[in-house]
Write an enzyme that holds these catalytic residues in place. Structure first.
Site, mmCIF file in Angstrom:
data_model
loop_
_atom_site.group_PDB
_atom_site.id
_atom_site.type_symbol
_atom_site.label_atom_id
_atom_site.label_comp_id
_atom_site.label_asym_id
_atom_site.label_seq_id
_atom_site.Cartn_x
_atom_site.Cartn_y
_atom_site.Cartn_z
ATOM 1 N N CYS A 189 0.824 -1.212 0.000
ATOM 2 C CA CYS A 189 0.000 0.000 0.000
ATOM 3 C C CYS A 189 0.859 1.264 0.000
ATOM 4 C CB CYS A 189 -0.894 -0.064 1.245
ATOM 5 S SG CYS A 189 -1.603 1.481 1.781
ATOM 6 N N CYS A 192 0.275 3.652 2.920
ATOM 7 C CA CYS A 192 0.813 3.039 4.147
ATOM 8 C C CYS A 192 2.304 3.350 4.283
ATOM 9 C CB CYS A 192 0.597 1.533 4.150
ATOM 10 S SG CYS A 192 -1.129 1.049 4.088
#
Length: 98
Positions: A23, A26
């Site tokens: 991600c 993230c």
């Protein structure tokens, strides 16, 4: 190794970052959380949980998107948000529970 349930039952606020290695947002959260840790020190705890390695835990807390940030205190969810958040906002949220 401490159990997740024991950690979140703490008097001290615990910020949990549910993330995934694949991600992009993230990855942006990682340095933000490191800076946040420098600022709050021992007043709060910061954990990162890989949703792909902890599917049951992610399902238990209904994590549908990553990153999802949850502040726990005494085993209760006190605050929750998804997406990238800046240090100042996270610090302000944590300060409510010191």
């Amino acid at each position: 190794m401490e159990k997740f349930d024991d950690i979140i039952k703490s008097e001290k606020p615990v910020l949990v970052d549910f993330f995934a290695t694949w991600c992009g947002p993230c990855k942006m959260m990682h340095p933000i959380l490191e800076e946040l840790h420098q600022k709050v020190g021992e007043k709060a705890r910061i954990l990162t949980i890989d949703v792909d390695k902890n599917e049951q835990l992610s399902a238990l807390y209904n994590v549908r998107s990553v990153p999802t940030l949850i502040i726990f205190q005494n085993g209760e969810v006190k605050w929750r948000a998804s997406g990238v958040h800046q240090v100042a906002q996270l610090e302000a949220e944590l300060e409510k529970y010191y």
